[in-house]
Scaffold this active site. Structure first.
Site, PDB file in Angstrom:
ATOM      1  N   GLU A 173      35.028  33.404 -26.721  1.00  0.00           N
ATOM      2  CA  GLU A 173      35.676  34.046 -27.878  1.00  0.00           C
ATOM      3  C   GLU A 173      35.364  35.544 -27.952  1.00  0.00           C
ATOM      4  O   GLU A 173      34.940  36.052 -29.000  1.00  0.00           O
ATOM      5  CB  GLU A 173      35.265  33.335 -29.175  1.00  0.00           C
ATOM      6  CG  GLU A 173      35.785  31.922 -29.245  1.00  0.00           C
ATOM      7  CD  GLU A 173      35.632  31.243 -30.612  1.00  0.00           C
ATOM      8  OE1 GLU A 173      34.930  31.786 -31.497  1.00  0.00           O
ATOM      9  OE2 GLU A 173      36.226  30.159 -30.783  1.00  0.00           O
ATOM     10  N   GLU A 292      38.075  24.502 -26.967  1.00  0.00           N
ATOM     11  CA  GLU A 292      37.492  24.173 -28.280  1.00  0.00           C
ATOM     12  C   GLU A 292      38.633  23.771 -29.191  1.00  0.00           C
ATOM     13  O   GLU A 292      39.538  24.569 -29.445  1.00  0.00           O
ATOM     14  CB  GLU A 292      36.757  25.363 -28.908  1.00  0.00           C
ATOM     15  CG  GLU A 292      35.351  25.551 -28.419  1.00  0.00           C
ATOM     16  CD  GLU A 292      34.595  26.638 -29.185  1.00  0.00           C
ATOM     17  OE1 GLU A 292      34.701  26.702 -30.427  1.00  0.00           O
ATOM     18  OE2 GLU A 292      33.908  27.429 -28.521  1.00  0.00           O
TER      19      GLU A 292
HETATM   20  O1  AHR Z   1      32.178  25.194 -32.312  1.00  0.00           O
HETATM   21  C1  AHR Z   1      31.598  26.057 -33.242  1.00  0.00           C
HETATM   22  C2  AHR Z   1      31.878  27.519 -32.933  1.00  0.00           C
HETATM   23  O2  AHR Z   1      33.238  27.764 -33.147  1.00  0.00           O
HETATM   24  C3  AHR Z   1      31.641  27.986 -31.519  1.00  0.00           C
HETATM   25  O3  AHR Z   1      30.324  28.375 -31.298  1.00  0.00           O
HETATM   26  C4  AHR Z   1      32.554  29.152 -31.391  1.00  0.00           C
HETATM   27  O4  AHR Z   1      32.965  29.378 -30.070  1.00  0.00           O
HETATM   28  C5  AHR Z   1      33.680  28.853 -32.354  1.00  0.00           C
HETATM   29  O5  AHR Z   1      33.976  29.918 -33.168  1.00  0.00           O
END
Ligand code: AHR
Length: 504
Positions: A173, A292
Site C-alpha cells: 500500500e 487484501e
Molecule cells: O489488514 C489490515 C491492514 O489493512 C493492512 O496492514 C494494510 O495493508 C491495510 O490497510
C-alpha cells in the site's frame, strides 16, 4: 417466486482457476501471529509453539497461499530482526500499529508453519524504510541454496534447504499516506522497477507483484496504477488490489452493491494494465493479485488500530462477523472466480483474530467465524476451469450500484474428476429464488454429489465463543438433476454450493 437461470456450454471457458485465489494473510498485527497461530505454552501448542487447534482450522479453511509479514507492518520491518537465535532477537517498536514486536516469530518459523499447514508462502519486501538492496539480500537468504554469506547464514540458523519462495510483493500500500515512508507513484514506480530487476537477477524464477491502490476510493486510483506500471511493467508479473467492504448504512440491499464494485475495480485495473501494454505494443499481460480483501468497518476507528503504551499483541480490529458478512465474502469469492482470466492470486485479510475467519482466546479455544464457511466451501470445491455463464435474473437498483441481479453465480467444471460446481447467491432478502441451470455439453449422466447453503433468516446472527456454531453450512434440500438440467430453490439471502458429477 422469482426465477433466474444460468447457462454454460462446454466450449465457453473463462480460464483455468488459479488456486492461489484462495489465499489468506498473516500480518504481525494485533493477535494474528501472537496468540493466533503462535502461542507457546498454550495447551494445544506443539514444540514450536504453533497452536494445533488453529492449524486444524486453517487446514479446514483451505487457504492455498499466505501473504506475510504485512501489511502496514512490512514498511518498517527489518527481516534480520526475525531470524537467528530467538534469545538474541531485537525487541522493536512497530510504528505501523504502535505495538511492541518481540520478533519471537519470524521468517523461518513462518516457513515451518507453512509446511505444517501445507500452504505456499507469499512474501513481501519492505519498500518503506528499506529498498532494493535489503530486498535482494532477503531473497538471497531465503532462496539461494548455499555458498554465499546470506544463504550460509540461513543454513547456520538451522534451515539447510532454501525456502524457494516464489511469490513476492514489492512493498505494501505504498499509495497510502498512513504507510511508513509513503511514496508518490513516480517514486514507488522507480523503486519497484529497480527492486524487481535485482530480485530477478538473484532468482529468475520469482513472481513479483507491484502495489496497486489500497482502495478504489483512493484519490490517486487509476493514475497510480498507470504511472507505477509505466515504470515497472517489464519487470513485474502482477499488480495488487486491496478492498475492505463496509455496511455503514446497515442496509443489506446497499451492502450487496460492494460486490459489483469489486468486479468493476477488477475490470478497471485490467484495462489500465492493458493500456500500458498497448502503449508498449507488448503482448505481455499483467495479472491481478487481490492480496487484501474482506469485510472491515466496525473496528475501523483509529482507537481500534493503535493503543497507547506500546502493548504486545493487543486486541486490534477483532471484527465479529455475522451472516450478512458471510454473504458478502461468499459473493466476493464468486466475483474472484468469475475473473479467473486475470485474477491469479487473492488473499482474504487476515487469517486469525485480526479481521479473521478464525478467532482464538489466549490459553483458550479457537472457533470459526461466519465468513469461514463460504471461504472453506469455495476453496474445497473451486477446482478446474471457470465457465462463461449466461445469467438471466431479475434485478434491483441501489445507490451503491445501479443494477444488482438477485442471482450472483459462478460455474466451475473439473474435467479431471467430472464434477461441475455451481456457486449461487440469492440476493433477494424476502423471496426464494427458483434457479434453473443448464450445463450444456458437460455430460448427461449427471448425479448430485452435495448441495449446501450458508443461510440464516436472522442476518445479524454471529458465531461467538459461547455459540461457535450458530451459523454453519446446512444441506440444501430440493435440488433436482435431470440430464444437463439442474434446478434448485435458493432461500432469501443465501449463498449455495451445488456439486454434481458425471462418471469418468
Ligand atoms: O489488514 C489490515 C491492514 O489493512 C493492512 O496492514 C494494510 O495493508 C491495510 O490497510
Amino acid at each position: 417466486m422469482p426465477h433466474a437461470s444460468l447457462v454454460v456450454d462446454r466450449d465457453f471457458v473463462v480460464a483455468d482457476l488459479d488456486r492461489r485465489i484462495f489465499g489468506a494473510f498473516v500480518e504481525h498485527m494485533g493477535r494474528c501471529v501472537y496468540t493466533g497461530i503462535f502461542e507457546p505454552g498454550h495447551p494445544q501448542a506443539d514444540a514450536q509453539g504453533f497452536r494445533q487447534d488453529v492449524l486444524d482450522l486453517t487446514r479446514e479453511l483451505g487457504p492455498t497461499i499466505i501473504r506475510y509479514p504485512g501489511g502496514n507492518f512490512l514498511s518498517g520491518y527489518d527481516w534480520r530482526d526475525g531470524v537467528g537465535p530467538v534469545e538474541e532477537r531485537a525487541v522493536r517498536r512497530d510504528l505501523a500499529w504502535f505495538s511492541t514486536e518481540t520478533n519471537r516469530f519470524g521468517t523461518n518459523e513462518f516457513m515451518d508453519w507453512c509446511h505444517k499447514a501445507e500452504i505456499e508462502p507469499m512474501f513481501g519486501v519492505n519498500l518503506g524504510t528499506k529498498g532494493p538492496d535489503e530486498a535482494r539480500q532477503f531473497l538471497e537468504y531465503c532462496n539461494h541454496a548455499g555458498g554465499s554469506a546470506l544463504s550460509d547464514l540461513r543454513r547456520a540458523h538451522g534451515w539447510e534447504k532454501p525456502h524457494d519462495v516464489k511469490f513476492w510483493c514489492l512493498g505494501n500500500e505504498m499509495d497510502g499516506p498512513w504507510q511508513i515512508c509513503h511514496k508518490t507513484a513516480a517514486e514507488y514506480g522507480r523503486i519497484a522497477l529497480e527492486t524487481a530487476k535485482v530480485m530477478r537477477w538473484v532468482d529468475p524464477t520469482v513472481q513479483l507483484a507491484a502495489c496497486g491502490s489500497s482502495h478504489r476510493n483512493m484519490p490517486s486510483f487509476g493514475a497510480w496504477e498507470y504511472e507505477v506500471l509505466d515504470h515497472c511493467f517489464d519487470e513485474v508479473d502482477f499488480i495488487s488490489l486491496h478492498t475492505y467492504f463496509r455496511n455503514d448504512d446497515d442496509d443489506m440491499r446497499e451492502y450487496f452493491g460492494v460486490i459489483e464494485l469489486m468486479d468493476t475495480f477488477i475490470r478497471e485495473v485490467t484495462a489500465i494494465a492493458d493500456a500500458i501494454a498497448a502503449k508498449r505494443r507488448s503482448r505481455k499481460r499483467i495479472m491481478l493479485s487481490f492480496d487484501e480483501w474482506n469485510v472491515w468497518y466496525r473496528t475501523h476507528q483509529i482507537e481500534h488500530m493503535r493503543r497507547p503504551g506500546w502493548p504486545e499483541a493487543p486486541r486490534l480490529i477483532e471484527e465479529v462477523y455475522n451472516v450478512e458478512d458471510a454473504l458478502i465474502v461468499g459473493g466476493a469469492l464468486i466475483t474472484l472466480m468469475n475473473n479467473a482470466d486475470r485474477v491469479k492470486a487473492a488473499c482474504l485479510a487476515q487469517l486469525v483474530n485480526v479481521i479473521g475467519p478464525i478467532m482464538t482466546e489466549p490459553g483458550g479455544p479457537a472457533w470459526r467465524q461466519t465468513i469461514f464457511h463460504p471461504f472453506a466451501l469455495a476453496a474445497r470445491h473451486g477446482h478446474g476451469r471457470v465457465m462463461r455463464t449466461r445469467v438471466e435474473s431479475p434485478a434491483y437498483a441501489a445507490k451503491s450500484f445501479p443494477e444488482i441481479p438477485y442471482l450472483l453465480s459462478c460455474v466451475v467444471d473439473n474435467p479431471v474428476d467430472g464434477t461441475t460446481t455451481i456457486f449461487a447467491m440469492n440476493r433477494h432478502l424476502s423471496e426464494t429464488l427458483d434457479l434453473t441451470a443448464e450445463l450444456r455439453g458437460l455430460g448427461t449422466e449427471r448425479r448430485l454429489v452435495s448441495a449446501q447453503e450458508v443461510h440464516d433468516l436472522q442476518l445479524k446472527t454471529m458465531n461467538t465463543r459461547e455459540r461457535p456454531n450458530a451459523v454453519v453450512p446446512r444441506d440444501l434440500g430440493d435440488v433436482r438433476v435431470e440430464g444437463e438440467r439442474i434446478s434448485a430453490r435458493l432461500k432469501p439471502g443465501s449463498w449455495n454450493v451445488i456439486v454434481t458429477q458425471v462418471p469418468r
